[in-house]
Scaffold this motif. Structure first.
Motif, mmCIF file in Angstrom:
data_model
loop_
_atom_site.group_PDB
_atom_site.id
_atom_site.type_symbol
_atom_site.label_atom_id
_atom_site.label_comp_id
_atom_site.label_asym_id
_atom_site.label_seq_id
_atom_site.Cartn_x
_atom_site.Cartn_y
_atom_site.Cartn_z
ATOM 1 N N HIS A 282 -3.873 -13.368 26.113
ATOM 2 C CA HIS A 282 -4.282 -14.014 27.353
ATOM 3 C C HIS A 282 -5.179 -15.212 27.033
ATOM 4 C CE1 HIS A 282 -6.111 -14.563 31.354
ATOM 5 N NE2 HIS A 282 -4.999 -13.998 31.788
ATOM 6 N N PRO A 283 -5.070 -16.291 27.800
ATOM 7 C CA PRO A 283 -5.826 -17.513 27.481
ATOM 8 C C PRO A 283 -7.339 -17.363 27.554
ATOM 9 C CG PRO A 283 -4.698 -17.721 29.595
ATOM 10 C CD PRO A 283 -4.135 -16.517 28.916
ATOM 11 N N ARG A 284 -7.851 -16.316 28.212
ATOM 12 C CA ARG A 284 -9.301 -16.146 28.245
ATOM 13 C C ARG A 284 -9.868 -15.878 26.853
ATOM 14 N NH1 ARG A 284 -10.485 -10.848 27.862
ATOM 15 N NH2 ARG A 284 -8.761 -9.387 28.166
ATOM 16 N N LEU A 285 -8.990 -15.502 25.894
ATOM 17 C CA LEU A 285 -9.427 -15.231 24.527
ATOM 18 C C LEU A 285 -9.154 -16.405 23.589
ATOM 19 C CD1 LEU A 285 -8.151 -11.549 24.220
ATOM 20 C CD2 LEU A 285 -10.512 -12.309 24.538
ATOM 21 N N ASP A 286 -8.680 -17.521 24.143
ATOM 22 C CA ASP A 286 -8.326 -18.682 23.310
ATOM 23 C C ASP A 286 -9.453 -19.088 22.364
ATOM 24 O OD1 ASP A 286 -5.721 -19.182 23.896
ATOM 25 O OD2 ASP A 286 -6.098 -20.708 25.403
ATOM 26 N N HIS A 287 -10.657 -19.208 22.903
ATOM 27 C CA HIS A 287 -11.759 -19.773 22.127
ATOM 28 C C HIS A 287 -12.760 -18.718 21.659
ATOM 29 C CE1 HIS A 287 -10.184 -23.670 23.173
ATOM 30 N NE2 HIS A 287 -10.262 -23.380 24.451
ATOM 31 N N ASP A 288 -12.440 -17.453 21.868
ATOM 32 C CA ASP A 288 -13.309 -16.401 21.348
ATOM 33 C C ASP A 288 -13.213 -16.408 19.828
ATOM 34 O OD1 ASP A 288 -14.889 -13.820 21.746
ATOM 35 O OD2 ASP A 288 -13.234 -13.165 20.476
ATOM 36 N N PRO A 289 -14.322 -16.625 19.109
ATOM 37 C CA PRO A 289 -14.223 -16.782 17.646
ATOM 38 C C PRO A 289 -13.684 -15.545 16.937
ATOM 39 C CG PRO A 289 -16.511 -16.639 18.352
ATOM 40 C CD PRO A 289 -15.707 -16.788 19.594
ATOM 41 N N ALA A 290 -14.052 -14.347 17.415
ATOM 42 C CA ALA A 290 -13.561 -13.126 16.773
ATOM 43 C C ALA A 290 -12.055 -12.973 16.975
ATOM 44 C CB ALA A 290 -14.301 -11.908 17.330
ATOM 45 N N HIS A 291 -11.590 -13.225 18.190
ATOM 46 C CA HIS A 291 -10.161 -13.093 18.466
ATOM 47 C C HIS A 291 -9.367 -14.177 17.743
ATOM 48 C CE1 HIS A 291 -6.393 -12.820 20.788
ATOM 49 N NE2 HIS A 291 -6.763 -11.575 21.035
ATOM 50 N N ARG A 292 -9.934 -15.368 17.678
ATOM 51 C CA ARG A 292 -9.251 -16.460 16.981
ATOM 52 C C ARG A 292 -9.103 -16.124 15.491
ATOM 53 N NH1 ARG A 292 -11.808 -21.977 18.431
ATOM 54 N NH2 ARG A 292 -13.559 -21.067 17.272
ATOM 55 N N TRP A 293 -10.165 -15.552 14.911
ATOM 56 C CA TRP A 293 -10.079 -15.115 13.509
ATOM 57 C C TRP A 293 -9.024 -14.028 13.365
ATOM 58 C CZ3 TRP A 293 -11.328 -10.040 12.070
ATOM 59 C CH2 TRP A 293 -11.219 -9.781 10.695
ATOM 60 N N PHE A 294 -9.011 -13.062 14.268
ATOM 61 C CA PHE A 294 -8.065 -11.952 14.177
ATOM 62 C C PHE A 294 -6.625 -12.445 14.306
ATOM 63 C CE2 PHE A 294 -5.796 -8.352 16.299
ATOM 64 C CZ PHE A 294 -5.764 -7.523 15.183
ATOM 65 N N ARG A 295 -6.366 -13.354 15.231
ATOM 66 C CA ARG A 295 -5.017 -13.926 15.359
ATOM 67 C C ARG A 295 -4.593 -14.611 14.072
ATOM 68 N NH1 ARG A 295 -7.088 -16.208 20.336
ATOM 69 N NH2 ARG A 295 -6.864 -18.287 19.460
ATOM 70 N N GLY A 296 -5.519 -15.315 13.455
ATOM 71 C CA GLY A 296 -5.204 -15.982 12.196
ATOM 72 C C GLY A 296 -4.863 -15.005 11.087
ATOM 73 N N GLU A 297 -5.554 -13.864 11.065
ATOM 74 C CA GLU A 297 -5.263 -12.851 10.049
ATOM 75 C C GLU A 297 -3.881 -12.235 10.260
ATOM 76 O OE1 GLU A 297 -7.344 -11.927 7.277
ATOM 77 O OE2 GLU A 297 -7.988 -13.897 7.952
ATOM 78 N N VAL A 298 -3.515 -11.972 11.503
ATOM 79 C CA VAL A 298 -2.183 -11.422 11.795
ATOM 80 C C VAL A 298 -1.100 -12.420 11.405
ATOM 81 C CG1 VAL A 298 -0.629 -10.664 13.655
ATOM 82 C CG2 VAL A 298 -3.017 -9.904 13.628
ATOM 83 N N LEU A 299 -1.315 -13.694 11.723
ATOM 84 C CA LEU A 299 -0.339 -14.722 11.360
ATOM 85 C C LEU A 299 -0.205 -14.822 9.844
ATOM 86 C CD1 LEU A 299 1.513 -17.115 12.007
ATOM 87 C CD2 LEU A 299 -0.524 -18.571 12.070
ATOM 88 N N ALA A 300 -1.320 -14.840 9.131
ATOM 89 C CA ALA A 300 -1.271 -14.947 7.680
ATOM 90 C C ALA A 300 -0.550 -13.745 7.056
ATOM 91 C CB ALA A 300 -2.684 -15.075 7.111
ATOM 92 N N LEU A 301 -0.789 -12.561 7.609
ATOM 93 C CA LEU A 301 -0.123 -11.367 7.113
ATOM 94 C C LEU A 301 1.396 -11.460 7.292
ATOM 95 C CD1 LEU A 301 -0.576 -8.250 6.201
ATOM 96 C CD2 LEU A 301 -0.078 -7.804 8.600
ATOM 97 N N CYS A 302 1.827 -11.881 8.472
ATOM 98 C CA CYS A 302 3.264 -11.967 8.754
ATOM 99 C C CYS A 302 3.916 -13.050 7.887
ATOM 100 C CB CYS A 302 3.500 -12.248 10.241
ATOM 101 S SG CYS A 302 3.086 -10.847 11.304
ATOM 102 N N MET A 303 3.228 -14.148 7.673
ATOM 103 C CA MET A 303 3.784 -15.208 6.822
ATOM 104 C C MET A 303 3.917 -14.732 5.380
ATOM 105 S SD MET A 303 1.902 -18.642 8.310
ATOM 106 C CE MET A 303 2.817 -19.693 7.185
ATOM 107 N N ALA A 304 2.978 -13.877 4.949
ATOM 108 C CA ALA A 304 3.065 -13.339 3.589
ATOM 109 C C ALA A 304 4.146 -12.256 3.498
ATOM 110 C CB ALA A 304 1.712 -12.752 3.174
#
Length: 308
Positions: A282-304
């Motif tokens: 949901h867009p309310r979490l767009d700029h939440d730093p913890a959620h943004r970090w977590f999304r990045g970790e999920v993306l990095a995992l899937c790319m690997a």
């Protein structure tokens, strides 16, 4: 609280610590006259002299001595609360639970690698996988779900998405299945076998059967199950065939998941379009730093796990 100025808290901290108007001014980057005016305001607000002249130095009043034990912590807390969010974020000290909604295949094939990656960077983070009975966006809107992983099938216009990897369907059967003994697999031979179909909602409509546009090519479905992992286990222990995403066969972290479980994959004799697996939030979490970090970790995992 119209009369409260939190800037005075920082000034009071400097004055009590330095015990000098000049030293406090230097510490805060102010002029001595501005710091002197601030001390006058603090005396008016607190109703106490705070600093008194004693020869060439200033000494604290009894009330100021008491305040000096409390003010430093209060000043630091106020600066932390009112500072920018990204400046306060420290992944190493993060204590939070992220709730994900994903299929059983993602949990089984990437769950262990994800928790290892997260725990290495943020030992205080917990992951919770919630059931995924449908694609309703309401749990995302209400905050019950932090991140969904899968095909984007919601009509909610406001959700955000990020492509994780591309996937496609393949057939699987037990090792040594008769279907694999006669060379190329025709549509007729494949359809005539018994099939276990995966349907999260229990409905019989899916992309595989939609591609079979002739009555004589209709699959003989013997069983319907809600998850791909269940379909794979049933195919492993019977002569039934299953259709699963290619990602269920294995990944960089589990390179031979299907074969070590007694399954053999084959290309389907009917053309089925590839599809996207995305992260949805949901867009309310767009700029939440913890959620943004977590999304990045999920993306990095899937790319690997599934290199493009």
């Amino acid at each position: 609280m119209p009369n409260v100025d939190l800037n005075l808290l920082t000034a009071l901290d400097a004055l009590l610590s330095e015990r000098s108007v000049t030293g406090a001014a230097r510490r805060l980057g102010l002029s001595v006259s501005a710091m002197s005016r601030t001390l006058t305001r603090l005396r008016a607000v607190t109703g106490d002299r705070l600093l008194l002249q004693a020869g060439r130095t200033l000494v604290l009043t009894p009330h100021a001595e008491q305040l000096s034990q409390r003010i430093p912590a209060l000043a630091r807390e106020a600066q932390a609360v009112l500072g920018r969010a990204e400046h306060r974020f420290d992944v190493a000290t993060l204590t939070q639970r992220f709730t994900l909604r994903a299929g059983e295949g993602f949990i089984e094939l990437l769950g262990a690698a994800l928790v290892e990656r997260i725990h290495h960077a943020a030992p205080g983070v917990q992951l919770r996988f919630a059931p995924k009975p449908d694609w309703d966006a309401q749990p995302l809107r209400e905050g019950a779900i932090d991140l969904e992983i899968g095909i984007v099938r919601t009509s909610a216009p406001e959700v955000r998405t990020r492509l994780l990897f591309r996937d496609r369907y393949v057939g699987v059967c037990r090792s040594g299945h008769p279907l694999l003994e006669e060379g190329d697999i025709s549509v007729a031979r494949w359809a005539a076998c018994g099939h276990v179909m995966t349907s999260r909602t229990g409905e019989a409509e899916n992309p595989i059967d939609a591609a079979l546009d002739t009555p004589d090519a209709k699959r003989k479905v013997l069983m319907v199950v809600p998850s791909y992992t269940s379909a794979m286990q049933l195919a492993r222990h019977s002569d039934m065939l299953a259709v699963v995403p290619h990602s269920c066969l294995g990944n960089t972290f589990l390179p031979a998941f299907a074969t070590t479980n007694g399954l053999q994959a084959f290309e389907l004799p009917v053309p089925i379009p590839a599809f996207n697996i995305s992260a949805i939030w949901h867009p309310r979490l767009d700029h939440d730093p913890a959620h943004r970090w977590f999304r990045g970790e999920v993306l990095a995992l899937c790319m690997a796990g599934y290199p493009r």
